[in-house]
Design a protein around this motif. Structure first.
Motif, short mmCIF file in Angstrom:
data_model
loop_
_atom_site.label_atom_id
_atom_site.label_comp_id
_atom_site.label_asym_id
_atom_site.label_seq_id
_atom_site.Cartn_x
_atom_site.Cartn_y
_atom_site.Cartn_z
N GLU A 1 0.85 -1.18 0.00
CA GLU A 1 0.00 0.00 0.00
C GLU A 1 0.89 1.24 0.00
N ARG A 2 0.54 2.22 -0.82
CA ARG A 2 1.28 3.48 -0.87
C ARG A 2 0.27 4.61 -0.95
N VAL A 3 -0.53 4.76 0.06
CA VAL A 3 -1.60 5.75 0.08
C VAL A 3 -1.04 7.16 0.19
N SER A 4 0.03 7.33 0.95
CA SER A 4 0.53 8.66 1.29
C SER A 4 1.06 9.43 0.09
N GLU A 5 1.38 8.72 -1.01
CA GLU A 5 1.98 9.39 -2.16
C GLU A 5 0.96 9.90 -3.16
N THR A 6 -0.33 9.80 -2.85
CA THR A 6 -1.36 10.27 -3.76
C THR A 6 -1.23 11.77 -3.98
N THR A 7 -1.33 12.19 -5.24
CA THR A 7 -1.28 13.61 -5.58
C THR A 7 -2.54 13.99 -6.34
N VAL A 8 -2.63 15.25 -6.72
CA VAL A 8 -3.81 15.71 -7.47
C VAL A 8 -3.88 15.04 -8.84
N LYS A 9 -2.77 14.47 -9.31
CA LYS A 9 -2.75 13.85 -10.63
C LYS A 9 -2.82 12.33 -10.59
N THR A 10 -2.85 11.75 -9.39
CA THR A 10 -2.90 10.30 -9.27
C THR A 10 -4.06 9.91 -8.36
#
Length: 438
Positions: free
Chosen positions: A5-14
């Motif tokens: 899981e890599r929830v923390s890396e979510t950006t406005v483009k992902t």
């Protein structure tokens, strides 16, 4: 089971995502329905990860993901591709439910080199009507998500399943309640503008269409329209199942996905997939050729007024689009049906100049233009138009409280009698537009 899981890396483009299964296996992407999270696929994961690396994603504002609203299905598809780029995934199979299916169709149309095969579950080339989606947005803006949450189980599950599985029903309600309202409204707008009926023949990958026999949200006629339009498509009808088929009949849907993606992965792109019976866990899904679809209504943009081709053009067509978005398809359809040689020039005039030029100017947003329009209509006493534009103001994002403040302001500058009449009109419209169904 492999899990990452890599929830923390979510950006406005992902998009927020979760990856399960061996990373060196072929990738299968799963898209959830509006108001749900990737957990709607939990019961598919143990079997699917035997064969694939499974990537699930949440829509913006769903499941605790960052509340970066997306304005269209195309934007959601772009964000998903950006997410897969981060993961290093180039080619993938895709299965999506409801709005997840819309994203899958969009990917197959705009990123055909990346999609190996497709499964559209509880899906449609056009979901309901734009008016119904924008009406839902008005209800949420006024009442919050609780009315939508409370009525979700009756849209998603058959009565027998809901009665036998109260824990799943409560889980479904809580998923909707914890969704960000602004992102949900944005998704409604995205669904309102989604229409790929005229593009289905360009979907060139093997496609499985799965429909619940009891689904009232996307009925089997929608599924048959998809199968009739997509060149290499087959239909699986799951008996006794409603809209969230992967939740209500997980074993049947899982076997359908395994059979389809296993076969499609080994076929050349575009190769025909035979429509044979698939033996799945009870209740057994039945595959068969699609019946001829019902006649499809022409897309909204194609239904122009009876005017010479010379007046058709970018400004006029943009005016038709904006007029429908602001006033609603039902109103514009009535106007067009009543247009004749006597009124045609006038309708062409207001479509071009009011809607194609004035309402599309960049100096003011639609909310502000609605405020100005309401004030002008109160001042002149145009109550029929006031009712129409009160509905439009709600669609354009004004809340009932903001409309009340506009009308209070007009009492000072336009006169108390005019404001009094306006309050009566607006009160009736607001009650009609913001009362949840059921």
């Amino acid at each position: 089971m492999w899990e990452r899981e890599r929830v923390s890396e979510t950006t406005v483009k992902t998009l927020q995502f979760r990856s399960d299964g061996p990373e060196d296996a072929p990738c299968l992407v799963l898209g959830a329905s509006l108001g749900t999270t990737w957990h709607m696929w939990d019961r598919q994961i143990p079997e699917l990860t035997r064969h694939w690396r499974v990537v699930r994603f949440d829509l913006p504002g769903h499941g605790g993901s960052p509340a970066y609203p997306a304005a269209s299905v195309a934007e959601l598809a772009d964000r998903l591709v950006a997410t897969l780029d981060v993961l290093g995934v180039e080619r993938f199979g895709y299965a999506g439910c409801s709005i997840g299916g819309a994203i899958g169709a969009q990917l197959a149309l705009t990123r055909p080199q990346r999609v190996t095969s497709l499964a559209l579950i509880s899906s449609s080339p056009r979901y309901g009507t734009p008016d119904s989606w924008r009406q839902r947005g008005v209800v949420i803006r006024t009442n919050g998500l609780d009315p939508i949450a409370r009525t979700s189980p009756e849209r998603w599950f058959t009565p027998g399943f809901a009665g036998a599985q109260p824990a799943i029903v409560e889980w479904a309600v809580q998923m909707v309640r914890t969704t960000d309202p602004g992102c949900y409204i944005a998704a409604c707008e995205a669904m309102a503008s989604f229409d790929v009926r005229s593009s289905l023949q360009r979907i060139g990958v093997p496609t499985l269409v799965v429909a619940g026999s009891e689904d009232q949200v996307t009925p089997t006629t929608d599924a048959r329209t998809l199968v009739a339009g997509i060149p290499d498509a087959s239909l699986a009808l799951v008996p006794g199942t409603s809209h969230l088929a992967p939740v209500e009949q997980p074993a049947a849907v899982t076997e359908l996905l395994i059979r389809h993606f296993t076969a499609a992965w080994h076929d050349k792109p575009g190769a025909a997939t035979p429509q044979t019976a698939i033996g799945a866990a009870a209740p057994k899904p039945v595959l068969g050729p699609a019946a001829p679809p019902p006649p499809m209504a022409p897309a909204a943009i194609e239904s122009g007024l009876a005017q010479p081709e010379a007046v058709r053009g970018g400004v006029y067509e943009q005016g038709v689009k904006v007029r429908r978005e602001v006033l609603g398809d039902a109103h514009v359809d009535r106007v067009e049906a009543d247009t004749d040689d006597f009124t045609g020039d006038f309708q062409e005039f207001i479509t071009r100049y009011a809607w194609g030029e004035m309402w599309t100017r960049g100096g003011l947003d639609r909310r502000t233009r609605s405020i100005i329009t309401l004030t002008a209509l109160v001042a002149r006493g145009h109550q029929d138009e006031l009712a129409l534009h009160t509905r439009a103001a709600l669609r354009n994002g004004l809340t009932p409280t903001e409309i009340k403040e506009v009308l209070l302001h007009t009492a000072v500058y336009c006169g108390v009698p005019a404001a009094n009449a306006a309050f009566a009109v607006a009160q009736r419209v607001i009650r009609e537009e913001t009362t949840p169904e059921g």
